[in-house]
Write an enzyme that holds these catalytic residues in place. Structure first.
Site, short mmCIF file in Angstrom:
data_model
loop_
_atom_site.label_atom_id
_atom_site.label_comp_id
_atom_site.label_asym_id
_atom_site.label_seq_id
_atom_site.Cartn_x
_atom_site.Cartn_y
_atom_site.Cartn_z
N THR A 18 41.63 46.54 44.69
CA THR A 18 40.57 47.08 43.64
C THR A 18 39.96 45.78 43.23
O THR A 18 38.65 45.88 43.19
CB THR A 18 41.17 47.75 42.72
N ARG A 22 45.66 39.94 44.89
CA ARG A 22 46.54 39.56 43.92
C ARG A 22 48.08 39.54 44.59
O ARG A 22 48.47 40.67 45.21
CB ARG A 22 46.50 40.72 42.70
N SER A 113 43.99 39.28 36.08
CA SER A 113 43.73 40.16 35.15
C SER A 113 44.78 40.36 34.14
O SER A 113 45.39 39.22 33.71
CB SER A 113 43.26 41.58 35.70
N HIS A 114 45.29 41.33 33.74
CA HIS A 114 46.33 41.69 32.86
C HIS A 114 47.78 41.58 33.20
O HIS A 114 48.78 41.92 32.74
CB HIS A 114 46.26 42.93 32.09
N LYS A 126 39.27 36.23 43.80
CA LYS A 126 38.13 37.08 44.09
C LYS A 126 36.97 36.36 44.36
O LYS A 126 36.69 35.32 43.47
CB LYS A 126 38.06 38.22 43.49
N ASP A 278 41.92 41.39 27.65
CA ASP A 278 43.28 41.05 28.45
C ASP A 278 43.19 39.93 28.95
O ASP A 278 42.34 39.03 28.58
CB ASP A 278 43.07 42.18 29.71
N ASP A 280 42.01 37.95 31.67
CA ASP A 280 40.68 37.56 32.09
C ASP A 280 39.39 37.93 31.29
O ASP A 280 38.42 37.41 31.93
CB ASP A 280 40.51 37.59 33.67
N ASP A 282 38.03 40.85 30.66
CA ASP A 282 37.07 41.88 30.95
C ASP A 282 37.36 43.17 30.16
O ASP A 282 36.62 44.00 30.33
CB ASP A 282 36.72 41.81 32.50
N ARG A 283 38.85 43.27 29.87
CA ARG A 283 38.95 44.46 29.26
C ARG A 283 38.85 44.77 27.68
O ARG A 283 38.98 43.65 27.23
CB ARG A 283 40.54 45.13 29.58
N THR A 345 37.06 54.14 41.55
CA THR A 345 37.67 53.12 40.58
C THR A 345 37.31 51.80 41.18
O THR A 345 37.40 51.63 42.20
CB THR A 345 39.26 53.60 40.47
N GLU A 364 35.07 52.38 32.57
CA GLU A 364 36.42 52.85 33.15
C GLU A 364 37.13 53.18 32.29
O GLU A 364 37.17 52.60 31.13
CB GLU A 364 36.70 51.97 34.17
N GLU A 365 38.01 54.21 32.39
CA GLU A 365 39.04 54.59 31.54
C GLU A 365 40.21 53.68 31.34
O GLU A 365 40.88 53.36 30.34
CB GLU A 365 39.79 56.10 32.03
N SER A 366 40.11 52.65 32.25
CA SER A 366 41.26 51.41 32.22
C SER A 366 40.75 50.33 31.28
O SER A 366 40.88 49.27 31.63
CB SER A 366 41.50 51.13 33.43
N LYS A 377 32.77 43.99 34.09
CA LYS A 377 33.03 44.53 32.81
C LYS A 377 33.32 43.22 31.71
O LYS A 377 33.74 42.35 32.11
CB LYS A 377 34.12 45.57 32.71
N ARG A 497 49.26 56.94 39.33
CA ARG A 497 48.40 57.11 38.05
C ARG A 497 47.97 58.48 38.29
O ARG A 497 47.48 58.95 38.99
CB ARG A 497 46.99 56.29 37.91
C1 G1P Z 1 42.85 49.14 37.75
C2 G1P Z 1 42.27 50.05 37.20
C3 G1P Z 1 40.67 50.01 37.34
C4 G1P Z 1 40.19 48.81 37.21
C5 G1P Z 1 40.91 47.55 37.95
C6 G1P Z 1 40.75 46.26 37.67
O1 G1P Z 1 42.83 49.44 39.16
O2 G1P Z 1 42.66 51.31 37.23
O3 G1P Z 1 39.71 50.85 36.76
O4 G1P Z 1 38.94 48.53 37.71
O5 G1P Z 1 42.43 47.75 37.52
O6 G1P Z 1 40.73 45.85 36.62
P1 G1P Z 1 44.10 50.28 39.98
O7 G1P Z 1 45.14 49.43 39.74
O8 G1P Z 1 43.83 51.69 39.30
O9 G1P Z 1 43.69 50.38 41.39
ZN ZN Z 2 40.83 41.95 33.67
#
Ligand code: G1P
Ligand code: ZN
Length: 544
Positions: A18, A22, A113-114, A126, A278, A280, A282-283, A345, A364-366, A377, A497
């Site tokens: 996504t 990673r 990321s997180h 990336k 988070d 990096d 972005d959240r 997503t 995004e909901e995340s 983001k 999810r």
């Molecule tokens: C998750 C989140 C998605 C976000 C991504 C990167 O991806 O659900 O919205 O863009 O992290 O931060 P997922 O693990 O669901 O593929």
């Molecule tokens: Zn992040």
């Protein structure tokens, strides 16, 4: 100093997910592993001679080692000029900002990321394009293809670059410019928001805020912007020093992982406003005194209040949300009479809409929200947007949220994650759902009638590219939805999810506990997917 060609052999697991590639740190530490991916990336981009690049990361373990390798490979591939954040740091939004400001050819962002960091944690890489946004599937696909047949890579044998001081250095003919990691980004924020009004709010004495940087990359950004430029008292930012292992924490800003902040915001003497970001940067998570704002609601509220922010006063061109994100923002778009887009997503799907000026705000909901100011983001941006609204409206967070529900109705929303399920079990579960899709439309469950059931397919309205199988959607008449998808960012087994949403227009029914309000849909989601039977799990790992 010379360029060397090193013989290598392909790894078969370098398919970007996504958000880039990673893996565990120890995977990246294997000989040639990072080098193969970087060479596959440069090759996917075409001729890199004379090009410019931005490099930076979230500061986690292996960040600086990876940067030294990337710089030496960039020189050997002919890049002319590279901007690197001081000490190898650039938050993801800051990297996007810097790529755009300096009109670079692209950028390499090092982050998982997180995901937890440290020697035994995760690492990630990336590539972002000249627009500042994540590479599209055409490029990530080409990178993966190259990675499967790579036989050699080029690298300089120069000494390491000193990343600790700003200024320019030479690496085998390539200029490396170490830049202040915060300044460009902070300047951009000052251009977008009403800093004078926010300064007044943060210094007037009766408004308290807390920002939790979770020992990850946002610390220096938050301290510079909130405390230094906007006058918030010292100590407003907590856990502000980035650590290579993020203090052994899990820097995902949600109710489970941001415990310290959540505890304070739900205490008797809670501050007026709380936020976290988070790994990096972005959240974002937004909290008020004893209230949590769901990310889907936050996006809708930002859209509804955008005219209070200088950068968006001219009106929004449109909004976009990822498919599993609640439909709250669609209602705002309908009222504003602007386009509302539903994308798969992942932030990369917003890029074309932003470039074509068909969306101004995205989310995004995340816990991800952003706008056309960059192509990622942006955690602190969302926090500043909220501060701008609070300064302009002079109302508590809870009132802003409740007024929003009164006007537009409330989309009750939750996400249930089942982490680290054996991959085969997760696939069986998804297939089991897929097999039911054709028969579901028209079926009734507890008085709810299924309107549609499909595996989401998206046709990008700008370039007509199609992304299939982006998650199973079961939509009911009246707008309620259950959605299932497998994570594309996990590094251990599969993460299922389940996203559950129900719309409530009746003001007298807008104050229930979310899990209670959604209880029958949650039960239905479990039974349709047979989660207990197929995975043995009786409860989700994380509920947001
Ligand atoms: C998750 C989140 C998605 C976000 C991504 C990167 O991806 O659900 O919205 O863009 O992290 O931060 P997922 O693990 O669901 O593929
Ligand atoms: Zn992040």
């Amino acid at each position: 100093m010379a360029f060397m060609t090193v013989q290598t052999a392909p790894f078969d697991d370098q398919k970007p997910g996504t958000s880039g590639l990673r893996k565990k740190v120890k995977t990246f530490q294997q000989a040639h592993y990072l080098e193969n991916f970087v060479q596959s990336t440069f090759d996917a981009l075409g001729d890199c001679h004379g090009q410019t690049l931005v490099v930076g990361g979230d500061g986690r373990f292996y960040n600086q080692t990876a940067i030294q390798i990337i710089l030496k490979m960039a020189a050997a591939s002919g890049f002319r000029h590279v901007w690197v954040g001081q000490n190898g740091i650039l938050s993801t939004p800051a990297a996007s900002c810097v790529i755009r400001r300096y009109q670079a050819f692209g950028g390499i962002i090092l982050s998982a990321s997180h995901n937890p960091a440290g020697e035994h944690g995760d690492f990630g890489i990336k590539f972002n394009m000249a627009n500042g946004g994540p590479a599209p599937e055409s490029i990530t696909g080409a990178i993966f293809k190259n990675s499967l047949s790579i036989s050699e890579y080029q690298i300089s044998d120069s000494d390491d670059i000193n990343l600790s001081e700003t200024g320019t250095q030479n690496l085998d003919g390539m200029t490396v410019e170490v830049i202040d990691a915060v300044a460009d980004y902070a300047d951009l924020m000052a251009e977008l928001f009403d800093f004078a009004a926010i300064h007044k709010l943060l210094t007037r004495g009766d408004f308290r805020m807390r920002f939790d940087a979770m020992h990850a990359v946002t610390g220096p950004y938050a301290i510079e912007i909130l405390e230094k430029r906007l006058g918030a008292p010292e100590g407003t930012v907590i856990n502000g020093i980035p650590l290579p292992d993020f203090g052994e924490g899990h820097p995902d800003p949600n109710l489970t992982y941001a415990e310290e902040l959540v505890e304070e915001m739900f205490s008797a003497d809670a501050p007026d406003f709380g936020a976290a970001s988070d790994g990096d940067g972005d959240r974002n998570m937004i909290l008020g005194n004893n209230v949590f704002v769901t990310p889907s609601d936050s996006l809708a509220i930002l859209a509804a209040n955008a005219d209070l922010v200088p950068a968006y006063r001219g009106g929004l061109k449109g909004v976009a949300r990822s498919m599993p994100t609640s439909q709250a923002v669609d209602r705002v778009a309908a009222k504003l009479n602007i386009e509302a887009h539903e994308t798969p997503t992942g932030w990369k799907f917003f890029g074309n809409l932003l470039d074509a000026d068909r969306a101004t705000l995205c989310g995004e909901e995340s816990f991800g929200t952003g706008s056309n100011h960059i192509r990622e983001k942006d955690g602190l941006w969302a926090v500043l947007f909220w501060l701008n609204i609070l300064a302009a409206r002079d109302l508590p967070v809870v009132d802003i949220v409740e007024h929003h529900w009164q006007e537009y109705g409330r989309n009750y929303y939750t996400r249930h994650d089942y982490e680290a399920i054996p991959t085969e079990q997760a696939q069986t579960l998804m297939q089991h759902l897929e097999h039911q899709l054709a028969d579901l439309p028209g079926s009734q469950f507890d008085g709810r009638k299924v309107q549609y059931a499909d595996n989401f397919s998206y046709r990008d309205p700008v370039d007509n590219s199609v992304a299939d199988k982006q998650g199973i959607r079961i939509g009911f008449e009246g707008g309620d939805r259950i959605i299932y998808r497998l994570s594309g960012t996990g590094t251990e087994g599969a993460t299922l999810r389940v996203y559950i949403e129900s719309y409530q227009a009746d003001q007298n029914k807008q104050h229930l506990d979310t899990q209670q309000a959604l209880a029958d849909l949650i039960e239905l989601a479990e039974s349709l997917a047979m989660i207990r039977d197929l995975t043995g799990r009786t409860a989700p790992t994380v509920i947001t």
